[in-house]
Scaffold this active site. Structure first.
Site, PDB file in Angstrom:
ATOM      1  N   ARG A  11       0.820  -1.207   0.000  1.00  9.66           N
ATOM      2  CA  ARG A  11       0.000   0.000   0.000  1.00  9.66           C
ATOM      3  C   ARG A  11       0.856   1.259   0.000  1.00  9.66           C
ATOM      4  O   ARG A  11       0.503   2.277  -0.596  1.00  9.66           O
ATOM      5  CB  ARG A  11      -0.963   0.004   1.185  1.00  9.66           C
ATOM      6  CG  ARG A  11      -0.296  -0.074   2.524  1.00  9.66           C
ATOM      7  CD  ARG A  11      -1.324  -0.299   3.637  1.00  9.66           C
ATOM      8  NE  ARG A  11      -0.686  -0.653   4.875  1.00  9.66           N
ATOM      9  CZ  ARG A  11      -0.774   0.053   6.015  1.00  9.66           C
ATOM     10  NH1 ARG A  11      -1.474   1.156   6.053  1.00  9.66           N
ATOM     11  NH2 ARG A  11      -0.176  -0.357   7.103  1.00  9.66           N
ATOM     12  N   SER A  38      -4.318   5.501   5.643  1.00 10.75           N
ATOM     13  CA  SER A  38      -4.023   4.066   5.612  1.00 10.75           C
ATOM     14  C   SER A  38      -3.715   3.566   4.202  1.00 10.75           C
ATOM     15  O   SER A  38      -2.935   2.640   4.027  1.00 10.75           O
ATOM     16  CB  SER A  38      -5.209   3.278   6.175  1.00 10.75           C
ATOM     17  OG  SER A  38      -5.463   3.680   7.500  1.00 10.75           O
ATOM     18  N   GLU A  59     -18.808   5.008  -0.296  1.00 10.06           N
ATOM     19  CA  GLU A  59     -18.118   4.349  -1.405  1.00 10.06           C
ATOM     20  C   GLU A  59     -18.983   4.242  -2.653  1.00 10.06           C
ATOM     21  O   GLU A  59     -18.476   4.204  -3.783  1.00 10.06           O
ATOM     22  CB  GLU A  59     -17.656   2.957  -0.977  1.00 10.06           C
ATOM     23  CG  GLU A  59     -16.650   2.962   0.168  1.00 10.06           C
ATOM     24  CD  GLU A  59     -17.285   3.147   1.539  1.00 10.06           C
ATOM     25  OE1 GLU A  59     -18.531   3.079   1.646  1.00 10.06           O
ATOM     26  OE2 GLU A  59     -16.534   3.359   2.514  1.00 10.06           O
ATOM     27  N   PHE A  84     -14.403  -2.389   1.678  1.00  6.89           N
ATOM     28  CA  PHE A  84     -15.311  -1.271   1.402  1.00  6.89           C
ATOM     29  C   PHE A  84     -15.333  -0.887  -0.081  1.00  6.89           C
ATOM     30  O   PHE A  84     -16.239  -0.184  -0.520  1.00  6.89           O
ATOM     31  CB  PHE A  84     -14.899  -0.037   2.216  1.00  6.89           C
ATOM     32  CG  PHE A  84     -14.792  -0.301   3.688  1.00  6.89           C
ATOM     33  CD1 PHE A  84     -15.839  -0.889   4.381  1.00  6.89           C
ATOM     34  CD2 PHE A  84     -13.636   0.022   4.383  1.00  6.89           C
ATOM     35  CE1 PHE A  84     -15.734  -1.142   5.742  1.00  6.89           C
ATOM     36  CE2 PHE A  84     -13.526  -0.235   5.741  1.00  6.89           C
ATOM     37  CZ  PHE A  84     -14.573  -0.817   6.427  1.00  6.89           C
ATOM     38  N   HIS A 110      -5.484  -3.453   2.355  1.00  8.98           N
ATOM     39  CA  HIS A 110      -6.040  -4.184   3.508  1.00  8.98           C
ATOM     40  C   HIS A 110      -6.929  -5.352   3.083  1.00  8.98           C
ATOM     41  O   HIS A 110      -7.979  -5.604   3.661  1.00  8.98           O
ATOM     42  CB  HIS A 110      -6.821  -3.233   4.423  1.00  8.98           C
ATOM     43  CG  HIS A 110      -5.970  -2.188   5.078  1.00  8.98           C
ATOM     44  ND1 HIS A 110      -5.335  -1.205   4.359  1.00  8.98           N
ATOM     45  CD2 HIS A 110      -5.658  -1.983   6.377  1.00  8.98           C
ATOM     46  CE1 HIS A 110      -4.654  -0.429   5.197  1.00  8.98           C
ATOM     47  NE2 HIS A 110      -4.818  -0.876   6.412  1.00  8.98           N
ATOM     48  N   ASP A 118      -8.489  -6.194  13.205  1.00  9.74           N
ATOM     49  CA  ASP A 118      -9.832  -5.636  12.996  1.00  9.74           C
ATOM     50  C   ASP A 118     -10.910  -6.706  12.872  1.00  9.74           C
ATOM     51  O   ASP A 118     -12.095  -6.429  13.017  1.00  9.74           O
ATOM     52  CB  ASP A 118      -9.848  -4.737  11.760  1.00  9.74           C
ATOM     53  CG  ASP A 118      -9.259  -3.359  12.042  1.00  9.74           C
ATOM     54  OD1 ASP A 118      -9.088  -3.034  13.239  1.00  9.74           O
ATOM     55  OD2 ASP A 118      -8.969  -2.630  11.086  1.00  9.74           O
ATOM     56  N   ARG A 168      -2.255  -4.922   3.821  1.00 12.57           N
ATOM     57  CA  ARG A 168      -1.909  -3.993   4.892  1.00 12.57           C
ATOM     58  C   ARG A 168      -0.466  -4.212   5.341  1.00 12.57           C
ATOM     59  O   ARG A 168       0.302  -3.273   5.492  1.00 12.57           O
ATOM     60  CB  ARG A 168      -2.843  -4.218   6.076  1.00 12.57           C
ATOM     61  CG  ARG A 168      -2.444  -3.424   7.293  1.00 12.57           C
ATOM     62  CD  ARG A 168      -3.279  -3.795   8.514  1.00 12.57           C
ATOM     63  NE  ARG A 168      -2.799  -3.054   9.667  1.00 12.57           N
ATOM     64  CZ  ARG A 168      -2.724  -3.550  10.890  1.00 12.57           C
ATOM     65  NH1 ARG A 168      -3.115  -4.784  11.127  1.00 12.57           N
ATOM     66  NH2 ARG A 168      -2.281  -2.824  11.880  1.00 12.57           N
TER      67      ARG A 168
END
Lengths: 315, 289
Positions: A11, A38, A59, A84, A110, A118, A168
């Protein structure tokens, strides 16, 4: 053993690549959904605030808006987490982007269970199934940082909708800077005649580690990095099946609809071959990335076990 | 050839259309209503009700406001019209055919195999900006077009037509919020407030009122008009186009099925065409109307 001399979060490589692309091409615009630190999209946003649109946690709006940008000559990159950026706005991706064949690039970070602590709602294990189901989409899962840079550049330069799936966590670097990613082409990293491991994303490094372990047992594996899931290099899959007669696929995704399903579909049509699947068979949970990979069966050890098993089934 | 040079940007109400222009547009609207009834009847399916309610909005846009070039549908400087309520495709197909994007005879291929005129709009059809039909996506798309114009210092304007039932979709309000946040003032939205959605009256399915207050609360300048009064449509569009620093929406109160007595205000004709017995009655009413 693979020399894990370096790791890089794909990322972060993405964020830097996007910034560089933005400097070279003024038509690139970036859309984010309140996760720009992020995803590292904020690197672009800081330098080009006028071409950067944070749309908040919305989104669906982001995806359809991106198509509007594309129809007016822009090259929009939509960025958020995989969970998402695919399932949540899937209908917007389908109608506003895929059916429009819009020049929109969706780059999600992620992905998979290595999102870690998470927990299951944040762990995207269905996104490859969703995104490869869209007829006009290109789908790429880079194996490491250098390949991420190449893939993002290829997406920017190639007309049409793209989905790029990133992680991630820091990922072992297996390519050097001269690596040349080719859309629709498998990359052969090892050759061998006993079995073929076809992997994508973070499982490529695990596949190489497994191949090295197995070689010490006298089992020689071909290893294919299948970063390009769509278009898929069907010739490389068929050739590997003919040469080695046994296939193991490895991916950080649900067993249904990802790399394994795509490979099985090709083999069913061309060269029916015994297969084993290293993939998720259920939803994940909170934990450290490495703990989850171990518990859910996505390590080099699990790939090796699958290779030994598939070789038993060779005809 | 660039058709329909748009009216100059207004500063007040002084550039109201004259009677001859209004009469010309009324004639086009009559023709469009005939097209809608005929093509849906020929297809024996489709959505005549919500097409007939939007006729004056599209007549005013395509034949008075839009800067566009039917011979060059992808002209970069064209004004954009986004048909977000995609089920009302007959009204945009009629407007496009009557503008010269494709032959009027092609309207009779609507919803048939190998036709360019799909049940819901697809961007492959000349003049259609975006595929639609799954509700709620057009305003977001239009904002992307409008923000592109701003980045490129282009003067084209983006118009988006929403249905009232479509405002049930959460994405409409995501888009509404973002248009205000980014001060998108080169876009005009319309809500075809015909009061009926697929199953029943909107007030029975999902209460939308106070609809204007909702848009105002989301940061929009709101105009409310009789959506069948062409003078009001034109005047409100001029005023909306003159708003600066915030987006503008025109809530057009309309009658579903407008112009055909047995279709008017009748939820049955949201998604059903006139049958063989009904067609001549409808055409006769439209001729006399």
């Amino acid at each position: 053993m693979v020399q894990k001399v370096a790791t890089a979060a794909t990322r972060e490589v993405f964020g830097k690549t996007l910034l560089e692309l933005g400097r070279r091409n003024r038509d690139i615009v970036v859309l984010g959904a309140d996760l720009n630190k992020s995803t590292f999209a904020n690197l672009f946003g800081k330098e080009f605030p006028e071409r950067f649109f944070d749309l908040g946690a919305a989104e669906q709006n982001m995806m359809s808006m991106a198509s509007g940008f594309a129809s007016s000559g822009k090259i929009p990159f939509c960025t958020t987490f995989a969970v998402f950026g695919t399932g949540r706005p899937f209908d917007q991706i389908r109608v506003s982007i895929a059916q429009q064949n819009a020049n929109v690039k969706i780059v999600c970070t992620h992905a998979g269970i290595t999102v870690g602590e998470d927990g299951a709602s944040a762990q995207s294990i269905e996104d490859l199934s969703l995104m490869t189901s869209l007829p006009t989409f290109n789908v790429i899962v880079p194996a490491d940082g250098p390949e991420t840079m190449q893939a993002v550049q290829a997406a920017a330069e190639t007309k049409g909708p793209f989905y790029i799936r990133l992680s991630r966590s820091a990922t072992p670097v297996i390519h050097n800077e001269s690596h040349h990613f080719q859309l629709g082409k498998a990359e052969q990293l090892r050759d061998g005649s006993d079995a073929t491991i076809i992997a994508c994303g973070i499982l490529v490094a695990a596949a190489l580690e497994a191949a090295d372990t197995l070689r010490q047992e006298g089992i020689n594996c071909r290893v294919l990095n299948m970063a390009s899931l769509k278009p898929l290099d069907e010739d490389a899959i068929e050739a590997a099946a003919r040469r080695t007669g046994a296939i193991v696929t490895a991916e950080e995704h649900y067993i249904h609809g990802g790399l394994g399903s795509l490979v099985a579909g090709v083999l069913a049509r061309t060269e029916p071959t015994p297969m084993e699947f290293v993939a998720l068979t259920r939803y994940g949970e909170s934990g450290k990335a490495e703990q989850l990979l171990e518990k859910y069966g996505l390590t080099a050890k699990h790939v090796s076990t699958a290779v030994r098993k598939v070789i038993q089934r060779k005809r | 050839m660039i058709q329909q040079r748009g009216a100059p940007m207004p500063t007040n109400g002084s550039n109201a259309p004259n009677n001859a222009e209004l009469e010309r547009l009324r004639g086009i609207a009559r023709q469009m209503r005939r097209d809608i009834v005929l093509m849906t009847s020929e297809a024996n399916s489709g959505h005549p009700g919500g097409s007939l309610s939007a006729v004056e909005i599209l007549a005013a846009l395509y034949f008075h406001f839009l800067k566009h070039d039917p011979e060059n549908p992808s002209w970069p400087d064209r004004d954009r019209f986004i048909m977000s309520k995609g089920h009302a495709s007959p009204v945009i197909y009629s407007a496009l055919a009557r503008s010269g994007y494709f032959p009027v005879e092609e309207l009779m291929t609507y919803r048939k195999l190998n036709s360019r005129l799909q049940g819901h709009p697809k961007h492959e059809t000349p003049g259609v900006e975006v595929s639609s039909g799954s509700l709620g996506q057009g305003l977001s798309f239009g904002i992307g077009c409008a923000l592109s114009a701003r980045l490129d210092n282009k003067l084209y304007r983006t118009y988006v037509l929403l249905g009232d039932g479509e405002c049930d979709e959460g994405q409409v309000w995501e888009a509404a919020m973002s248009a205000a946040h980014y001060k998108v003032d080169n876009l005009t939205a319309y809500v075809d407030r015909n009061g009926i959605q697929n199953d029943r009256f909107t007030s029975q399915v999902m209460e939308l009122e106070p609809l204007s207050d909702k848009w105002r609360a989301f940061g929009w300048q709101v105009f409310e008009i009789d959506g069948h009064d062409l003078a009001q449509v034109i005047d409100a569009t001029n005023q909306a186009n003159a708003v600066r620093g915030k987006p503008a929406v025109i809530i057009a109160r309309t009658v579903k099925g407008k112009g055909v007595s047995f279709m008017e205000n009748n939820p049955d004709f949201h998604g059903r065409a006139a049958n063989k017995e009904e067609l001549p009655v409808a055409l006769k009413e439209l001729e006399n109307g």
